[in-house]
Design an enzyme around this catalytic site. Structure first.
Site, PDB file in Angstrom:
ATOM      1  N   SER A  20       0.998  25.069  -9.467  1.00 41.66           N
ATOM      2  CA  SER A  20       0.928  25.293  -8.009  1.00 41.66           C
ATOM      3  C   SER A  20       0.388  24.212  -7.498  1.00 41.66           C
ATOM      4  CB  SER A  20      -0.161  26.327  -7.799  1.00 41.66           C
ATOM      5  OG  SER A  20      -0.615  26.472  -6.252  1.00 41.66           O
ATOM      6  N   ALA A  21       0.957  23.711  -6.166  1.00 43.02           N
ATOM      7  CA  ALA A  21       0.387  22.563  -5.573  1.00 43.02           C
ATOM      8  C   ALA A  21      -1.108  22.886  -4.679  1.00 43.02           C
ATOM      9  CB  ALA A  21       1.196  22.217  -4.168  1.00 43.02           C
ATOM     10  N   SER A  22      -1.608  24.175  -5.002  1.00 43.26           N
ATOM     11  CA  SER A  22      -2.852  24.142  -4.372  1.00 43.26           C
ATOM     12  C   SER A  22      -4.132  24.007  -5.084  1.00 43.26           C
ATOM     13  CB  SER A  22      -2.908  25.802  -4.012  1.00 43.26           C
ATOM     14  OG  SER A  22      -4.333  26.234  -3.537  1.00 43.26           O
ATOM     15  N   ASP A  73       4.860  29.593  -9.991  1.00 43.72           N
ATOM     16  CA  ASP A  73       4.137  29.023  -8.719  1.00 43.72           C
ATOM     17  C   ASP A  73       3.240  30.178  -8.386  1.00 43.72           C
ATOM     18  OD1 ASP A  73       3.717  27.748  -6.131  1.00 43.72           O
ATOM     19  OD2 ASP A  73       5.066  29.393  -5.480  1.00 43.72           O
ATOM     20  N   LEU A  74       2.186  29.799  -7.599  1.00 48.49           N
ATOM     21  CA  LEU A  74       1.153  30.953  -7.247  1.00 48.49           C
ATOM     22  C   LEU A  74       1.447  31.478  -5.842  1.00 48.49           C
ATOM     23  CD1 LEU A  74      -1.483  32.102  -7.844  1.00 48.49           C
ATOM     24  CD2 LEU A  74      -2.665  30.122  -7.041  1.00 48.49           C
ATOM     25  N   ASP A  75       1.075  30.618  -4.898  1.00 47.19           N
ATOM     26  CA  ASP A  75       1.229  31.235  -3.357  1.00 47.19           C
ATOM     27  C   ASP A  75       2.721  31.775  -3.280  1.00 47.19           C
ATOM     28  OD1 ASP A  75      -1.483  30.426  -2.665  1.00 47.19           O
ATOM     29  OD2 ASP A  75      -0.708  28.477  -2.646  1.00 47.19           O
ATOM     30  N   ARG A 129      -1.521  19.777   0.868  1.00 45.68           N
ATOM     31  CA  ARG A 129      -2.342  20.001   2.356  1.00 45.68           C
ATOM     32  C   ARG A 129      -1.832  18.806   3.255  1.00 45.68           C
ATOM     33  NH1 ARG A 129      -8.358  20.988   0.871  1.00 45.68           N
ATOM     34  NH2 ARG A 129      -7.429  22.334  -0.657  1.00 45.68           N
ATOM     35  N   THR A 169      -0.754  34.839  -0.806  1.00 50.65           N
ATOM     36  CA  THR A 169      -1.506  33.979  -0.203  1.00 50.65           C
ATOM     37  C   THR A 169      -0.416  33.051   0.717  1.00 50.65           C
ATOM     38  OG1 THR A 169      -1.546  32.936  -2.404  1.00 50.65           O
ATOM     39  CG2 THR A 169      -3.673  33.602  -1.525  1.00 50.65           C
ATOM     40  N   GLU A 192       9.572  30.323  -8.508  1.00 50.06           N
ATOM     41  CA  GLU A 192       9.303  29.825  -7.138  1.00 50.06           C
ATOM     42  C   GLU A 192       9.639  30.743  -5.896  1.00 50.06           C
ATOM     43  OE1 GLU A 192       7.888  27.559  -5.267  1.00 50.06           O
ATOM     44  OE2 GLU A 192       7.178  26.169  -6.827  1.00 50.06           O
ATOM     45  N   ASP A 193       8.696  30.823  -4.873  1.00 51.78           N
ATOM     46  CA  ASP A 193       9.239  31.396  -3.388  1.00 51.78           C
ATOM     47  C   ASP A 193       9.707  30.165  -2.449  1.00 51.78           C
ATOM     48  OD1 ASP A 193       6.784  30.457  -3.278  1.00 51.78           O
ATOM     49  OD2 ASP A 193       6.408  31.674  -1.317  1.00 51.78           O
ATOM     50  N   LYS A 218       5.982  25.495   2.916  1.00 52.55           N
ATOM     51  CA  LYS A 218       5.718  26.151   1.364  1.00 52.55           C
ATOM     52  C   LYS A 218       5.765  25.223   0.435  1.00 52.55           C
ATOM     53  CE  LYS A 218       6.721  30.993   2.702  1.00 52.55           C
ATOM     54  NZ  LYS A 218       7.661  32.217   2.692  1.00 52.55           N
ATOM     55  N   GLY A 219       5.033  25.213  -0.474  1.00 54.82           N
ATOM     56  CA  GLY A 219       4.929  24.547  -1.794  1.00 54.82           C
ATOM     57  C   GLY A 219       4.715  23.005  -1.829  1.00 54.82           C
ATOM     58  N   ILE A 220       4.175  22.548  -0.610  1.00 54.49           N
ATOM     59  CA  ILE A 220       3.869  21.038  -0.476  1.00 54.49           C
ATOM     60  C   ILE A 220       2.403  21.049  -0.206  1.00 54.49           C
ATOM     61  CG2 ILE A 220       6.315  20.514   0.368  1.00 54.49           C
ATOM     62  CD1 ILE A 220       5.091  19.957   3.189  1.00 54.49           C
ATOM     63  N   LYS A 278       5.838  18.454  -5.270  1.00 59.95           N
ATOM     64  CA  LYS A 278       7.322  19.247  -4.962  1.00 59.95           C
ATOM     65  C   LYS A 278       7.857  18.945  -3.693  1.00 59.95           C
ATOM     66  CE  LYS A 278       5.358  23.524  -7.120  1.00 59.95           C
ATOM     67  NZ  LYS A 278       4.558  24.797  -6.758  1.00 59.95           N
TER      68      LYS A 278
HETATM   69  C1  BG6 Z   1       1.323  25.414  -2.247  1.00 55.77           C
HETATM   70  C2  BG6 Z   1       1.407  26.266  -0.797  1.00 55.77           C
HETATM   71  O1  BG6 Z   1       1.043  26.516  -3.187  1.00 55.77           O
HETATM   72  O2  BG6 Z   1      -0.027  25.034  -2.018  1.00 55.77           O
HETATM   73  C3  BG6 Z   1       1.288  25.313   0.453  1.00 55.77           C
HETATM   74  O3  BG6 Z   1       2.894  26.843  -0.834  1.00 55.77           O
HETATM   75  C4  BG6 Z   1      -0.142  24.777   0.583  1.00 55.77           C
HETATM   76  O4  BG6 Z   1       1.683  26.103   1.580  1.00 55.77           O
HETATM   77  C5  BG6 Z   1      -0.405  24.117  -0.813  1.00 55.77           C
HETATM   78  O5  BG6 Z   1      -0.222  23.799   1.711  1.00 55.77           O
HETATM   79  C6  BG6 Z   1      -1.615  23.462  -1.071  1.00 55.77           C
HETATM   80  O6  BG6 Z   1      -2.590  24.427  -1.024  1.00 55.77           O
HETATM   81  P1  BG6 Z   1      -4.011  24.230  -0.894  1.00 55.77           P
HETATM   82  O7  BG6 Z   1      -4.818  25.566  -1.139  1.00 55.77           O
HETATM   83  O8  BG6 Z   1      -4.583  23.046  -1.738  1.00 55.77           O
HETATM   84  O9  BG6 Z   1      -4.288  23.758   0.600  1.00 55.77           O
HETATM   85 MG    MG Z   2       4.814  29.380  -3.382  1.00 47.12          MG
END
Ligand code: BG6
Ligand code: MG
Length: 224
Positions: free
Chosen positions: A114-116, A7-9, A47, A15, A169-170, A43-45, A145
């Site tokens: 990562s979900a980001s 996972d990243l954040d 936007r 972050t 993961e965190d 966390k993990g879900i 996730k």
């Molecule tokens: C996850 C974070 O890695 O990414 C969440 O834990 C965040 O907090 C999600 O909402 C989506 O990120 P982004 O950068 O696409 O808004």
């Molecule tokens: Mg995370």
């Protein structure tokens, strides 16, 4: 063990704290407040899932059209992206670079789940993009996730089976995703929270993410 999927954040860098600040500022702008305990659920879900949880928590989910929700999510992301401009290689969490080097030296594949949507930008800012054999694009994953899909896609793209992978993961949602993918789950964070989510081992600090210890822990629970 053939691959480690990160996972990243909150695992590779701090972050998760930027997400918390940006979400809380957005929530305050519409007169909702929340604390760190509620933030664990974000966390993990994705936007949009995060925004819906916040609006639901504030009891106002039905007051916003899809278009207004897009605007709120954009305003949060704009603040988040401006916080990212501070990010430098020195902000990589302790132990992570050493672990990435050890994985490369031992021919273990490295994936990002990562979900980001900001993931690739963050890896670039930290100067570690080249370590990753696979970076899953979360926009192409239907079920976020705690569904296991993003970890399964990482394994598929890396050419390994889930049972040959360690996931790190965190977030509670992330640990559940790793376990439902049939992988070995390493939780970084509070022991109670991570254990409850199903983590196989829990480390309170990324400094403890040492290659030989991960390998030993993995071998104890897996014949592979
Ligand atoms: C996850 C974070 O890695 O990414 C969440 O834990 C965040 O907090 C999600 O909402 C989506 O990120 P982004 O950068 O696409 O808004
Ligand atoms: Mg995370």
């Amino acid at each position: 063990m053939k691959a480690v999927i990160f996972d990243l954040d909150g695992v590779i860098t701090d972050t998760a704290e930027f997400h918390f600040q940006a979400w809380r500022n957005m929530a305050n702008s519409i007169h909702i407040d929340f604390d760190r305990e509620f933030n664990e659920e974000l966390k993990g879900i994705s936007r949009m899932d995060s925004l819906n949880k916040i609006l639901d928590y504030g009891g106002v989910i039905d007051n916003y059209s899809d278009e207004q929700k897009e605007e709120l999510a954009d305003s949060k992301n704009n603040e988040y992206v401006s916080l990212l401009s501070e990010l430098k290689p020195e902000h990589i969490y302790p132990g992570i670079k050493k672990l990435l080097d050890a994985l490369k030296e031992n021919d273990i594949k490295i994936g990002l789940a990562s979900a980001s949507k900001n993931g690739p930008t963050i890896l670039d800012r930290l100067g570690i993009t080249n370590y990753f054999d696979v970076i899953v694009n979360p926009a192409l994953i239907e079920n976020g996730k705690p569904a296991p899909d993003i970890f399964l896609k990482a394994a598929l793209d890396l050419g390994v089976t889930p049972e040959e992978c360690i996931g790190i993961e965190d977030a509670e949602a992330g640990i559940k995703a790793i376990k439902d993918a049939n992988m070995f789950a390493v939780g970084v964070g509070t022991v109670d929270v991570m254990k409850k989510a199903g983590a196989d081992i829990v480390l309170e600090n990324t400094k403890e993410l040492v290659f030989s210890s991960l390998l030993d822990a993995f071998k104890q629970t897996s014949p592979l």
